[in-house]
Design a protein around this motif. Structure first.
Motif, PDB file in Angstrom:
ATOM      1  N   GLY A 255       0.788  -1.101   0.016  1.00  0.00           N
ATOM      2  CA  GLY A 255       0.030  -0.079   0.097  1.00  0.00           C
ATOM      3  C   GLY A 255       1.029   1.158  -0.011  1.00  0.00           C
ATOM      4  N   GLU A 256       1.976   1.010  -0.103  1.00  0.00           N
ATOM      5  CA  GLU A 256       2.957   2.263  -0.033  1.00  0.00           C
ATOM      6  C   GLU A 256       3.960   2.190  -1.221  1.00  0.00           C
ATOM      7  N   ALA A 257       4.231   3.362  -1.963  1.00  0.00           N
ATOM      8  CA  ALA A 257       5.056   3.398  -3.208  1.00  0.00           C
ATOM      9  C   ALA A 257       6.186   4.364  -2.634  1.00  0.00           C
ATOM     10  N   HIS A 258       7.419   3.842  -3.766  1.00  0.00           N
ATOM     11  CA  HIS A 258       8.621   4.783  -3.649  1.00  0.00           C
ATOM     12  C   HIS A 258       9.017   4.659  -4.997  1.00  0.00           C
ATOM     13  N   SER A 259       9.816   5.944  -5.380  1.00  0.00           N
ATOM     14  CA  SER A 259      10.228   6.001  -6.710  1.00  0.00           C
ATOM     15  C   SER A 259      11.802   5.178  -6.740  1.00  0.00           C
ATOM     16  N   VAL A 260      12.172   4.951  -7.961  1.00  0.00           N
ATOM     17  CA  VAL A 260      13.319   4.123  -8.186  1.00  0.00           C
ATOM     18  C   VAL A 260      14.478   5.040  -7.457  1.00  0.00           C
ATOM     19  N   ARG A 261      14.442   6.445  -7.846  1.00  0.00           N
ATOM     20  CA  ARG A 261      15.301   7.194  -7.280  1.00  0.00           C
ATOM     21  C   ARG A 261      15.592   7.333  -5.940  1.00  0.00           C
ATOM     22  N   GLU A 262      14.632   7.499  -5.036  1.00  0.00           N
ATOM     23  CA  GLU A 262      14.321   6.974  -3.489  1.00  0.00           C
ATOM     24  C   GLU A 262      14.979   5.826  -2.977  1.00  0.00           C
ATOM     25  N   MET A 263      14.740   4.732  -3.764  1.00  0.00           N
ATOM     26  CA  MET A 263      15.005   3.624  -3.527  1.00  0.00           C
ATOM     27  C   MET A 263      16.892   3.698  -3.613  1.00  0.00           C
ATOM     28  N   VAL A 264      17.382   4.159  -4.709  1.00  0.00           N
ATOM     29  CA  VAL A 264      18.615   4.266  -5.041  1.00  0.00           C
ATOM     30  C   VAL A 264      19.349   4.794  -4.102  1.00  0.00           C
ATOM     31  N   GLU A 265      18.698   6.286  -3.600  1.00  0.00           N
ATOM     32  CA  GLU A 265      19.224   7.221  -2.659  1.00  0.00           C
ATOM     33  C   GLU A 265      19.393   6.411  -1.081  1.00  0.00           C
ATOM     34  N   MET A 266      18.257   5.701  -0.836  1.00  0.00           N
ATOM     35  CA  MET A 266      18.316   4.948   0.513  1.00  0.00           C
ATOM     36  C   MET A 266      19.437   3.863   0.395  1.00  0.00           C
ATOM     37  N   SER A 267      19.439   3.211  -0.712  1.00  0.00           N
ATOM     38  CA  SER A 267      20.363   1.986  -0.674  1.00  0.00           C
ATOM     39  C   SER A 267      21.993   2.543  -0.653  1.00  0.00           C
ATOM     40  N   PHE A 268      22.447   3.641  -1.225  1.00  0.00           N
ATOM     41  CA  PHE A 268      23.703   4.160  -1.325  1.00  0.00           C
ATOM     42  C   PHE A 268      23.907   4.659   0.074  1.00  0.00           C
ATOM     43  N   ALA A 269      22.881   5.439   0.658  1.00  0.00           N
ATOM     44  CA  ALA A 269      23.089   6.027   1.930  1.00  0.00           C
ATOM     45  C   ALA A 269      23.362   4.955   3.105  1.00  0.00           C
ATOM     46  N   GLU A 270      22.636   3.792   2.966  1.00  0.00           N
ATOM     47  CA  GLU A 270      22.916   2.681   4.105  1.00  0.00           C
ATOM     48  C   GLU A 270      24.412   2.196   4.018  1.00  0.00           C
ATOM     49  N   ALA A 271      24.968   2.378   2.904  1.00  0.00           N
ATOM     50  CA  ALA A 271      26.316   2.046   2.925  1.00  0.00           C
ATOM     51  C   ALA A 271      27.305   3.527   3.130  1.00  0.00           C
ATOM     52  N   GLY A 272      26.840   4.485   3.407  1.00  0.00           N
ATOM     53  CA  GLY A 272      27.556   5.604   3.501  1.00  0.00           C
ATOM     54  C   GLY A 272      28.013   6.436   2.069  1.00  0.00           C
ATOM     55  N   LEU A 273      27.431   6.095   1.084  1.00  0.00           N
ATOM     56  CA  LEU A 273      27.795   6.531  -0.127  1.00  0.00           C
ATOM     57  C   LEU A 273      26.769   7.728  -0.823  1.00  0.00           C
ATOM     58  N   ASP A 274      27.273   8.355  -1.748  1.00  0.00           N
ATOM     59  CA  ASP A 274      26.426   9.530  -2.400  1.00  0.00           C
ATOM     60  C   ASP A 274      26.158   8.942  -3.645  1.00  0.00           C
ATOM     61  N   TRP A 275      24.691   8.728  -4.091  1.00  0.00           N
ATOM     62  CA  TRP A 275      24.530   7.959  -5.195  1.00  0.00           C
ATOM     63  C   TRP A 275      24.906   8.948  -6.399  1.00  0.00           C
ATOM     64  N   THR A 276      24.756  10.304  -6.271  1.00  0.00           N
ATOM     65  CA  THR A 276      24.831  11.114  -7.364  1.00  0.00           C
ATOM     66  C   THR A 276      26.268  10.837  -7.954  1.00  0.00           C
ATOM     67  N   LYS A 277      27.340  10.549  -7.135  1.00  0.00           N
ATOM     68  CA  LYS A 277      28.555  10.405  -7.674  1.00  0.00           C
ATOM     69  C   LYS A 277      28.871   9.055  -8.498  1.00  0.00           C
ATOM     70  N   HIS A 278      27.774   8.142  -8.482  1.00  0.00           N
ATOM     71  CA  HIS A 278      28.141   6.919  -9.209  1.00  0.00           C
ATOM     72  C   HIS A 278      27.105   6.486 -10.090  1.00  0.00           C
ATOM     73  N   VAL A 279      26.047   6.997 -10.188  1.00  0.00           N
ATOM     74  CA  VAL A 279      24.673   6.400 -10.909  1.00  0.00           C
ATOM     75  C   VAL A 279      24.721   7.348 -12.275  1.00  0.00           C
ATOM     76  N   GLN A 280      24.666   6.514 -13.312  1.00  0.00           N
ATOM     77  CA  GLN A 280      24.520   7.316 -14.623  1.00  0.00           C
ATOM     78  C   GLN A 280      23.329   6.723 -15.508  1.00  0.00           C
ATOM     79  N   LEU A 281      22.685   7.570 -16.173  1.00  0.00           N
ATOM     80  CA  LEU A 281      21.618   6.933 -16.924  1.00  0.00           C
ATOM     81  C   LEU A 281      22.402   6.181 -18.264  1.00  0.00           C
TER      82      LEU A 281
END
Ligand code: NAP
Ligand code: G4F
Length: 352
Positions: A255-281
């Motif tokens: 019953g709860e939705a999240h964007s792929v971007r949000e999931m990416v941000e949370m996953s990288f943050a969990e490991a102390g990483l900044d996703w914007t430095k690593h993710v490319q389209l």
């Protein structure tokens, strides 16, 4: 007498969790296994016992959803009380590359299995109960929240095939009085998720980036929204449907939705990483037609089955990242010791 369950797709993510769950309930579990050139039983090896050595409650049978004769033989041999049809070419993006094969396995495969079941029951096979793995992808372009009453608008060859399978299942219930349930499951994930689905692709990359084994992660559409739950919770709903007095169809979701971007941000943050430095389209991962927004309404499952998800989205991400950090550490240790590693993470990110 122990109940006997037959599972197609036993080697997949859900097959493994369902097998553990049913064995825990004292079932005798039979699974259908595809022949592959490499071993494809990684997810169930820990619960499989060599029948030559000890009495085992888990038996594997060769078969394939594209082979109607084999399906009939497996049904006759096992004589199951419950059948769970989980087998599928389950990757949405890949279904655009292999639409005919996807239709053969997902739509016609279901029809073949239902035909085998129908004849088995008609010839004295007893009151078999059947679960069909339907999917929230069937809703496609229909706006959220999606429930059992939402009309389907499929957006991929996979989803079209799942709609066909869903309606075959409904038709066989109505036409022949068979006990058939469709579980319309929204996305569910786990550390056992295939590495080309977006959550696992991301958590695998997080682990490898953290361990210095990879630097970039290439993804497609970050704006899509999904209702993500934990696979271990969802297989319990499959079983619960088959224990009801009457067969019916149920939406299973958080019953709860999240964007792929949000999931990416949370996953990288969990490991102390900044996703914007690593993710490319990479436009290769965009789909010809996208499903923008899936958010399920699981009211019926809660009220009739007493089912609710236990694991939250944050716990799910945290569990998957922890698992894949461990995996990456093992990979790095092996590499440092001079062993060649398979670099599966890199291969996966190139393929999905
Ligand atoms: P999965 O990990 O991709 O597993 C698919 C299973 O199907 C594997 O055991 C695979 O065997 C088997 N399979 C593939 N082609 C087959 C064929 N021709 N004949 C027989 N078996 C075949 O999928 P999952 O995530 O466990 O999902 C289980 C089912 O639920 C699928 O039908 C999927 O479409 C559906 N579903 C999944 C989700 C989700 O979010 N996970 C949501 C809704 C519905 P190999 O191991 O040999 O490849
Ligand atoms: O993880 P996904 O590939 O799952 P998708 O397409 O929602 O399908 C899964 O869930 C269905 C239930 O709704 C199942 F029936 C189906 O069998 C499967 O288990 O993609 C999720 C979202 C999509 O919008 C996709 O475009 O993530 C987006 N995405 C962005 N970049 C990506 C990527 N998906 C993948 N696989 N790989 C990417 O690089």
């Amino acid at each position: 007498m122990a109940k006997r369950a037959l599972i197609t797709g036993i080697t997949g993510q859900d097959g493994a969790y369902l097998t553990e769950f049913l064995l825990g309930k004292g079932y005798e579990v039979h699974g259908m296994l595809r022949r592959a050139s490499l071993f494809n039983t990684d997810r169930i090896d820990h619960i499989y016992h060599d029948p030559h050595v000890s009495g085992s409650n888990l038996t594997l049978h060769y078969g394939d959803l594209s082979d109607g004769t084999a399906l009939r033989r497996v049904i006759e041999t096992v004589d199951p009380d419950e059948v769970y049809n989980l087998g599928a070419q389950s990757h949405v993006k890949v279904s655009f590359d292999v639409p005919e094969y996807t239709a053969d396995v997902v739509a016609l495969g279901t029809l073949r299995l239902l035909e085998a079941l129908r004849d088995h029951v008609a010839h004295g096979g007893g009151a078999v109960r059947y679960y069909q793995a339907s999917s929230s992808e069937m809703f496609g372009a229909a706006p959220p929240p999606q429930s059992e009453r939402t009309p389907f608008h499929p957006r991929s060859p996979y989803a079209v095939s799942k709609v066909a399978a869903h309606w075959y299942a409904v038709n066989y219930r109505e036409a022949y009085g068979l006990f058939i349930c469709n579980g319309i499951l929204f996305n569910h994930e786990s550390p056992r998720r295939g590495e080309t689905f977006v959550t696992r692709k991301v958590t695998r990359a997080v682990g490898r980036i953290k361990e210095g084994l990879q630097d970039k992660l290439f993804l497609g559409n970050l704006d899509a929204k999904r209702d993500w739950g934990f696979a271990g919770d969802y297989v319990e709903a499959m079983w619960a449907m088959l224990q009801q007095e009457k067969p019916d169809d149920y939406v299973i979701a958080t019953g709860e939705a999240h964007s792929v971007r949000e999931m990416v941000e949370m996953s990288f943050a969990e490991a102390g990483l900044d996703w914007t430095k690593h993710v490319q389209l990479d436009p290769r991962y965009l789909r010809p037609t996208e499903v923008d927004f899936l958010q399920g309404d699981p009211t019926k499952a809660r009220e009739r089955l007493g089912w609710s998800p236990r694991m939250s989205f944050a716990e799910l991400i945290s569990t998957m990242v922890a698992h894949d950090l461990d995996l990456a550490q093992q990979e790095r240790t092996l590499k440092q010791a001079g062993f060649k590693t398979s670099a599966r993470g890199a291969a996966a990110s190139d393929k999905s």
